[in-house]
Write a protein that holds these residues in place. Sequence first.
Motif, mmCIF file in Angstrom:
data_model
loop_
_atom_site.group_PDB
_atom_site.id
_atom_site.type_symbol
_atom_site.label_atom_id
_atom_site.label_comp_id
_atom_site.label_asym_id
_atom_site.label_seq_id
_atom_site.Cartn_x
_atom_site.Cartn_y
_atom_site.Cartn_z
ATOM 1 N N ALA A 1 1.101 -0.657 -0.125
ATOM 2 C CA ALA A 1 0.065 0.233 0.028
ATOM 3 C C ALA A 1 0.641 1.771 0.155
ATOM 4 O O ALA A 1 0.310 2.129 -0.112
ATOM 5 C CB ALA A 1 -0.841 -0.137 1.207
ATOM 6 N N GLU B 1 2.264 2.111 -3.490
ATOM 7 C CA GLU B 1 0.557 2.411 -3.772
ATOM 8 C C GLU B 1 0.739 4.346 -3.641
ATOM 9 O O GLU B 1 0.487 5.153 -5.062
ATOM 10 C CB GLU B 1 -0.948 1.569 -4.030
ATOM 11 C CG GLU B 1 -0.724 0.413 -4.130
ATOM 12 C CD GLU B 1 -1.925 -0.660 -3.090
ATOM 13 O OE1 GLU B 1 -2.992 0.681 -3.396
ATOM 14 O OE2 GLU B 1 -1.782 -1.529 -3.365
ATOM 15 N N SER C 1 0.133 3.683 -10.515
ATOM 16 C CA SER C 1 -0.823 3.320 -9.178
ATOM 17 C C SER C 1 -1.685 2.386 -9.276
ATOM 18 O O SER C 1 -1.848 1.592 -8.385
ATOM 19 C CB SER C 1 -0.393 4.599 -8.369
ATOM 20 O OG SER C 1 -1.810 4.701 -7.669
ATOM 21 N N VAL D 1 -9.910 2.658 -2.897
ATOM 22 C CA VAL D 1 -8.568 3.460 -3.364
ATOM 23 C C VAL D 1 -8.309 2.885 -4.897
ATOM 24 O O VAL D 1 -7.825 3.729 -5.539
ATOM 25 C CB VAL D 1 -7.512 2.198 -2.339
ATOM 26 C CG1 VAL D 1 -5.937 2.482 -3.401
ATOM 27 C CG2 VAL D 1 -7.181 2.734 -0.825
ATOM 28 N N ILE D 2 -8.861 2.428 -5.462
ATOM 29 C CA ILE D 2 -9.002 1.554 -6.306
ATOM 30 C C ILE D 2 -10.457 3.041 -7.383
ATOM 31 O O ILE D 2 -9.520 3.867 -8.305
ATOM 32 C CB ILE D 2 -10.160 0.854 -7.309
ATOM 33 C CG1 ILE D 2 -9.591 -0.540 -6.626
ATOM 34 C CG2 ILE D 2 -10.359 0.250 -9.006
ATOM 35 C CD1 ILE D 2 -8.058 -1.199 -7.150
ATOM 36 N N ASN E 1 0.898 7.530 -6.344
ATOM 37 C CA ASN E 1 -0.633 8.145 -6.645
ATOM 38 C C ASN E 1 0.053 10.012 -6.364
ATOM 39 O O ASN E 1 -0.344 10.490 -7.267
ATOM 40 C CB ASN E 1 -1.230 7.384 -5.620
ATOM 41 C CG ASN E 1 -3.029 8.443 -6.580
ATOM 42 O OD1 ASN E 1 -3.739 8.430 -7.198
ATOM 43 N ND2 ASN E 1 -3.283 9.429 -5.148
ATOM 44 N N GLY F 1 -7.407 5.929 -7.567
ATOM 45 C CA GLY F 1 -6.701 5.502 -8.549
ATOM 46 C C GLY F 1 -7.145 5.598 -9.908
ATOM 47 O O GLY F 1 -6.537 6.692 -11.163
ATOM 48 N N LYS G 1 -2.799 -0.891 -7.537
ATOM 49 C CA LYS G 1 -3.829 -0.622 -7.488
ATOM 50 C C LYS G 1 -4.967 -2.229 -7.655
ATOM 51 O O LYS G 1 -5.591 -3.742 -6.655
ATOM 52 C CB LYS G 1 -4.747 -0.105 -6.984
ATOM 53 C CG LYS G 1 -4.085 1.436 -6.666
ATOM 54 C CD LYS G 1 -5.205 2.547 -6.209
ATOM 55 C CE LYS G 1 -4.915 3.575 -5.270
ATOM 56 N NZ LYS G 1 -2.832 4.309 -6.021
ATOM 57 N N ARG G 2 -4.845 -2.228 -8.323
ATOM 58 C CA ARG G 2 -5.979 -3.766 -9.274
ATOM 59 C C ARG G 2 -4.737 -4.786 -8.863
ATOM 60 O O ARG G 2 -6.379 -5.775 -8.945
ATOM 61 C CB ARG G 2 -6.171 -3.844 -11.106
ATOM 62 C CG ARG G 2 -6.743 -2.182 -11.134
ATOM 63 C CD ARG G 2 -7.592 -1.970 -12.632
ATOM 64 N NE ARG G 2 -8.958 -1.302 -12.378
ATOM 65 C CZ ARG G 2 -8.718 -0.497 -13.407
ATOM 66 N NH1 ARG G 2 -7.853 -0.198 -14.297
ATOM 67 N NH2 ARG G 2 -9.907 -0.095 -13.500
ATOM 68 N N LEU H 1 -6.068 -5.604 -4.909
ATOM 69 C CA LEU H 1 -7.391 -4.798 -3.871
ATOM 70 C C LEU H 1 -8.626 -5.342 -4.489
ATOM 71 O O LEU H 1 -8.572 -5.484 -5.756
ATOM 72 C CB LEU H 1 -7.270 -3.533 -3.994
ATOM 73 C CG LEU H 1 -6.145 -2.777 -3.356
ATOM 74 C CD1 LEU H 1 -5.997 -0.921 -3.533
ATOM 75 C CD2 LEU H 1 -6.714 -3.263 -1.563
#
Length: 747
Positions: free
Chosen positions: A471, A474, A500, A514-515, A478, A518, A504-505, A508
């Motif tokens: 995390a 990420e 980023s 958070v997606i 970002n 992003g 994330k994908r 998560l």
Amino acid sequence: MEWIKGIADWSLLDQMSGVGAFALAIVLLLLGMVVKVAGGFAWVLRGFRSKPVEPMPVIVVAPPPPPPPVTPRIGILNLPTGRNVVGREAAVAALHAALQRDGAGVAITNAKAVVKGQGGFGKSTLARRYAEVHGGGYHGGVWTHAGTVQAVIDGLMALNVRLGLPVPDLPQMQHAQAVLAKVRAAVQSEGQRWLFIYDNVEDLAHLQGLIPDGADMIVTTRQGTGWPGWKVQEAGVLSFATPDAPAVQLLLQEAGPDRGPVADAQALAGDLGGLPLALVVAGGLIREDRIDFATCRGRLAEVLRAKQPNGDYADSLIGAVSLSYELLEADGRMVADLCAWWAAEGLYAELISDAPGGGTWEAIRDLIPEPLQALARDPARVREAFRRLAARSLILPDGAGWSMHRMTAAALRAMQAAAERDQGAAAVGLLAAVYPGGERNPGHSPQWPICARLTPHVRALWDSGMAPQIAAMEYLLNQSAIYLGMIADNPGMLVLAEASLTLKRVRLPPEDRVIAVGLATLGEALSRDGRLAEADAMLAEAVALNETHRPGSADLASTYEMHGDMLLALARAGQTDLLPRAARRYQQALALRRRLFGRRSDAVAGTLNNLGGVRDAQGRVPAAARLFAASLAIRRVVVPPGDARIAYAAMNTGAMLLKSGAADRAEALLVEALDNWEAAYAAQLQHPERRSAADWLISCLLVRAAAGENRGLREMQAKQLCDRYTFDFADWQRQATRYPYTPPAKP
């Protein structure tokens, strides 16, 4: 009279009168002779005047032509300094021969040479030595790091001032090509010789459009193939065949005096294979630990026997680095492990010691081992660890900080992997602890200096291909993307925003907030890159995710806002039918933000400002002016003076006043906006926000000048701004006639 007669001596008087008469006669005679002579001269002169006088010929001698202007020699800019170079005379001579021009000065051709080889062979040192020996034969040139296209572009900007070119804040390809065109013209018109050295090129494709025409050029690269038409020269190891061979001399130079017999130095140089970087590291170890050559040989043999096979590095290099590392104290090891993950340049103690005071320290502490946490809390220990690494030649002085050779860093990372003590997560965590976020976010100008220092290390972590998928990584990608967007490095923003979202994908579920963050960041990056349709899709997806999973949240308000920005950009690009949709998104964001943050908050001020942009695009200037003014009033209360956020509202309010015929009220606001932007982007002279504020202020000054309000002064100020921001003064004079203005009546 009787008395006079009685005392007079008449005989004496008679004598005196006779003498006087004689003298008078002589004087008259002389005067007559003078008159005669003068008359004769007059007659002679009259005779001469009666004849025409031929004029004397006048010979005009043209002055010699002025000598051609002598352009001051520039020299090789940004040439790095380093240790005394040993044993490269033959290689320098061969490189010089490879760079000689073809023909007899008739055709100007590119003379190019590639110095290739694996890391640690001294490619950069050889190129530097060539410039030191032969640089005096060149009018000018530049040394630049060339690991990326942008690095080459940035490096070429060192020549701008010397060539009379403006210095851009955000250098792009066209700026670099303007430098190369200026050099080409100088070569062709004046016969100048130029030298360009591009260090650490990964691929010839990176140099497309950046190869100077007519200049000598040296490229250092690890790529041995893929250079058609280039003269390729190997950067090999140094000879250790004799006691005075170059490898032995380099080791003696780095180790210092009295470290044992030269025969032992020669044997150690042979064990290290004559590899320059390994010799330098081993020499630093011997000098710092005060051991002799024979002792170092024995310890090196033990390390090499235990070493795992690795075809990516020379055994001697990883052996020397491993030995130096193992003999370090614990603090030095921890710092070396971290530096191996960060960018090669721009290393400094505060990367570690500032972390405990960072805003997210508590959230990332689990990534930092306890001993490293204790080290980070003691700045003096951190500085001493950096000093010890430099003493061992594991890092080198670099301006105000330090740098680590890329192969030293690669060897250290390989050692970490072999020992299963990967420090990548700690390197990420220390950066994440201090990278601005939350209320101190990269969208606010006071945070940009620290973002500028940290972002190269974030990019290096990601570019290594070994960044931990956590995390904190990420978050760094970002936040760095947001910062790069703020300074208008749109390509950089796009790369990090894509990275980023990819990370994330992988990590998560698709509905995670958070997606959505992003998606929104990448949507903005795509918008800045001109890919508006893709950006619209990304932002619409982010809105849908938040509406479904986070209704009524600040996240949803932010995505409404960003989607409104996207729709407004599309409308300004020609799709004016999207303006009502943009206004609707801003209104949705405004309603949420008023409920969440209060009517007089910075978030509300930002949305009011953006909604004003829609009204302006719709031609509703009075409505836009009211919204901008409301935004400005809030920000003057809730934002610190001088913050760049005030500049947005001040510039927009001033622009609406100018459009409405109130240039006298607009001027102070536009001056304030430009002052704020110039302070925020002091290092970026041509940043878009600075140029936009200057544009409006120039128009305002010229409108008032045309109305007779201190005409001379305001025209001079407008001309100075045009010169500073490379605007055409005549064009702006014509454009200023668009705005109505009648000076207010004097009381």
